[in-house]
Design an enzyme around this catalytic site. Structure first.
Site, mmCIF file in Angstrom:
data_model
loop_
_atom_site.group_PDB
_atom_site.id
_atom_site.type_symbol
_atom_site.label_atom_id
_atom_site.label_comp_id
_atom_site.label_asym_id
_atom_site.label_seq_id
_atom_site.Cartn_x
_atom_site.Cartn_y
_atom_site.Cartn_z
ATOM 1 N N SER A 30 29.519 -41.994 10.658
ATOM 2 C CA SER A 30 30.532 -41.009 10.246
ATOM 3 C C SER A 30 30.159 -39.638 10.790
ATOM 4 O O SER A 30 31.020 -38.788 10.985
ATOM 5 C CB SER A 30 30.621 -40.957 8.722
ATOM 6 O OG SER A 30 30.749 -42.254 8.198
ATOM 7 N N ARG A 31 28.882 -39.415 11.032
ATOM 8 C CA ARG A 31 28.425 -38.098 11.508
ATOM 9 C C ARG A 31 28.622 -37.910 13.009
ATOM 10 O O ARG A 31 28.463 -36.795 13.501
ATOM 11 C CB ARG A 31 26.956 -37.869 11.127
ATOM 12 C CG ARG A 31 26.768 -37.700 9.624
ATOM 13 C CD ARG A 31 25.360 -37.283 9.249
ATOM 14 N NE ARG A 31 25.277 -36.846 7.866
ATOM 15 C CZ ARG A 31 24.806 -37.587 6.857
ATOM 16 N NH1 ARG A 31 24.362 -38.808 7.069
ATOM 17 N NH2 ARG A 31 24.765 -37.103 5.627
ATOM 18 N N ASP A 83 20.716 -48.214 8.607
ATOM 19 C CA ASP A 83 19.888 -47.454 7.667
ATOM 20 C C ASP A 83 18.793 -48.399 7.166
ATOM 21 O O ASP A 83 18.799 -48.822 6.010
ATOM 22 C CB ASP A 83 20.752 -46.929 6.524
ATOM 23 C CG ASP A 83 21.824 -45.985 7.026
ATOM 24 O OD1 ASP A 83 21.575 -44.784 7.104
ATOM 25 O OD2 ASP A 83 22.925 -46.461 7.377
ATOM 26 N N GLY A 105 31.629 -50.149 11.956
ATOM 27 C CA GLY A 105 30.363 -50.604 11.365
ATOM 28 C C GLY A 105 30.559 -50.942 9.892
ATOM 29 O O GLY A 105 30.124 -51.997 9.412
ATOM 30 N N HIS A 106 31.234 -50.045 9.165
ATOM 31 C CA HIS A 106 31.509 -50.318 7.748
ATOM 32 C C HIS A 106 32.363 -51.588 7.613
ATOM 33 O O HIS A 106 32.120 -52.421 6.746
ATOM 34 C CB HIS A 106 32.297 -49.155 7.117
ATOM 35 C CG HIS A 106 31.559 -47.852 7.050
ATOM 36 N ND1 HIS A 106 31.936 -46.754 7.798
ATOM 37 C CD2 HIS A 106 30.487 -47.454 6.319
ATOM 38 C CE1 HIS A 106 31.133 -45.737 7.513
ATOM 39 N NE2 HIS A 106 30.245 -46.127 6.626
ATOM 40 N N GLN A 164 16.759 -47.484 4.096
ATOM 41 C CA GLN A 164 17.597 -47.602 2.901
ATOM 42 C C GLN A 164 17.701 -49.071 2.467
ATOM 43 O O GLN A 164 17.568 -49.393 1.277
ATOM 44 C CB GLN A 164 18.985 -47.038 3.204
ATOM 45 C CG GLN A 164 20.053 -47.350 2.165
ATOM 46 C CD GLN A 164 21.344 -46.615 2.457
ATOM 47 O OE1 GLN A 164 21.447 -45.422 2.192
ATOM 48 N NE2 GLN A 164 22.329 -47.300 3.001
ATOM 49 N N GLU A 221 22.016 -52.470 8.649
ATOM 50 C CA GLU A 221 20.651 -52.358 9.181
ATOM 51 C C GLU A 221 20.444 -51.038 9.912
ATOM 52 O O GLU A 221 19.333 -50.668 10.237
ATOM 53 C CB GLU A 221 20.345 -53.555 10.093
ATOM 54 C CG GLU A 221 20.058 -54.787 9.261
ATOM 55 C CD GLU A 221 20.032 -56.081 10.033
ATOM 56 O OE1 GLU A 221 20.203 -56.057 11.270
ATOM 57 O OE2 GLU A 221 19.856 -57.131 9.388
ATOM 58 N N MET A 228 30.171 -44.150 1.842
ATOM 59 C CA MET A 228 30.575 -42.770 1.544
ATOM 60 C C MET A 228 31.906 -42.455 2.232
ATOM 61 O O MET A 228 32.273 -41.282 2.368
ATOM 62 C CB MET A 228 29.494 -41.788 1.992
ATOM 63 C CG MET A 228 28.175 -42.025 1.247
ATOM 64 S SD MET A 228 27.133 -40.571 1.155
ATOM 65 C CE MET A 228 26.799 -40.292 2.874
HETATM 66 P P1 AMP Z 1 27.524 -44.613 4.725
HETATM 67 O O1 AMP Z 1 28.978 -44.537 4.445
HETATM 68 O O2 AMP Z 1 27.100 -43.868 5.946
HETATM 69 O O3 AMP Z 1 26.679 -44.344 3.519
HETATM 70 O O4 AMP Z 1 27.239 -46.126 5.096
HETATM 71 C C1 AMP Z 1 27.655 -47.172 4.250
HETATM 72 C C2 AMP Z 1 27.026 -48.447 4.738
HETATM 73 O O5 AMP Z 1 27.441 -48.689 6.070
HETATM 74 C C3 AMP Z 1 25.497 -48.387 4.763
HETATM 75 O O6 AMP Z 1 24.981 -49.611 4.280
HETATM 76 C C4 AMP Z 1 25.193 -48.161 6.217
HETATM 77 O O7 AMP Z 1 23.938 -48.673 6.595
HETATM 78 C C5 AMP Z 1 26.312 -48.942 6.870
HETATM 79 N N1 AMP Z 1 26.539 -48.507 8.261
HETATM 80 C C6 AMP Z 1 26.665 -47.244 8.697
HETATM 81 N N2 AMP Z 1 26.804 -47.226 10.044
HETATM 82 C C7 AMP Z 1 26.751 -48.521 10.460
HETATM 83 C C8 AMP Z 1 26.823 -49.158 11.729
HETATM 84 N N3 AMP Z 1 26.974 -48.468 12.850
HETATM 85 N N4 AMP Z 1 26.737 -50.506 11.761
HETATM 86 C C9 AMP Z 1 26.576 -51.221 10.627
HETATM 87 N N5 AMP Z 1 26.504 -50.680 9.400
HETATM 88 C C10 AMP Z 1 26.589 -49.346 9.313
#
Ligand code: AMP
Length: 285
Positions: A189-190, A153, A39-40, A156, A151, A33
């Site tokens: 992101s939050r 999420d 992490g992304h 998810q 992982e 998103m």
């Molecule tokens: P989001 O943009 O928050 O929907 O996340 C996109 C992807 O990044 C999802 O598969 C999340 O699980 C992953 N993600 C978010 N935060 C982390 C993190 N700290 N470490 C690894 N993957 C993450």
């Protein structure tokens, strides 16, 4: 820099992927998103290891937000995201409009029963329908060989694996490790919503999870005792934290476990004022 391409329509993505596939390339996909952090980017790196071409989608999916949640205020940082993705070596960014994903007349919703009813699903009843539906649409557009999810999420990830298996979507789903800040807070992101005191206290979540791992390594198998030790640490060291749930569940079904006879997922959701953070750890007895 590799001159990353930005595509906004399903048609453009389809054409590009067709060309790549004709050249015998494996396609990797990372749905996000946006508001990207390390992490992304670690998921992008994993996808680059496993595939010849990597597409990252940036789409703040309205259908996975509930009423009163942060859809409008969700951080949108497209230019910075693009620079990070280019630097990471991704080949294409799919940045669709809401209309491109949900055109007029869109009538489908994907529901995965059972494992969407616990943990986050209990408190965000429409969330996983939104996630599964958008992932099904995105998989249909990108047709990836592999897709990488974090992982962090964990529910998810389990939901998407179940959907891909049940619907025979032919996508290999990979999980990427949780990427953390130096003090242990899982990147999200939050996290940008937290004020400085909340941010300081949020690091206690990881301390709680680490305590659980420590107890299990010392032989504790009773999940109620494990959870109450974690709760105690968080309540004591992070008075601003309000725990929404804290549970040990089966890794695949997301059903609560009383005793750790097999590996379990300790999952937590915590509110700091209006900011909801989730985190987890796998407990290996
Ligand atoms: P989001 O943009 O928050 O929907 O996340 C996109 C992807 O990044 C999802 O598969 C999340 O699980 C992953 N993600 C978010 N935060 C982390 C993190 N700290 N470490 C690894 N993957 C993450």
């Amino acid at each position: 820099m590799n001159g990353i391409s930005v595509l906004k329509t399903a048609n453009q993505v389809g054409k590009l992927v067709f060309k790549w596939r004709k050249a015998g390339m494996r396609i990797g996909f990372v749905p996000t998103m946006g508001a990207l952090h390390k992490g992304h980017i670690s998921l992008v790196s994993l996808a680059l290891e496993k595939a010849d071409r990597v597409i990252v989608s940036i789409f703040v999916n309205p259908s996975q937000f509930g009423p009163g949640e942060d859809l409008e205020s969700y951080p949108r940082t497209f230019n910075e995201d693009l620079m990070k993705l280019e630097e990471a070596g991704a080949h294409c960014v799919f940045f669709p409009s809401v209309k491109e994903i949900y055109p007029d007349g869109f009538s489908t919703s994907v529901h995965i029963s059972g494992l969407t009813e616990t943990l986050c699903g209990k408190y965000r009843p429409e969330h996983f329908n939104g996630v599964a539906t958008v992932c099904a649409v995105l998989f249909g557009i990108v047709r990836p060989d592999i897709a990488v999810f974090g992982e962090k999420d964990a529910q998810q990830l389990a939901v998407i694996k179940r959907m891909v298996k049940d619907l025979n979507l032919g996508v290999d789903i990979l999980g990427g490790d949780i990427f953390r800040e130096p003090d242990g807070l899982a990147m999200s992101s939050r996290n940008s919503y937290l004020n400085s005191e909340e941010r300081k206290q949020a690091a206690v979540i990881f301390k709680g999870l680490s305590k659980a791992s420590e107890l299990v390594s010392k032989g504790e198998r009773n999940t109620e005792r494990i959870c109450s030790a974690v709760r105690k640490i968080i309540n004591y060291k992070a008075p601003l934290a309000e725990i929404q749930y804290l549970e040990v569940v089966d890794l695949c079904t997301m059903e609560a476990l009383d005793e750790l006879t097999t590996p379990g997922l300790l999952a937590i959701a915590v509110y700091f004022t209006h900011t909801r953070l989730i985190d987890n750890v796998i407990l290996n007895p």
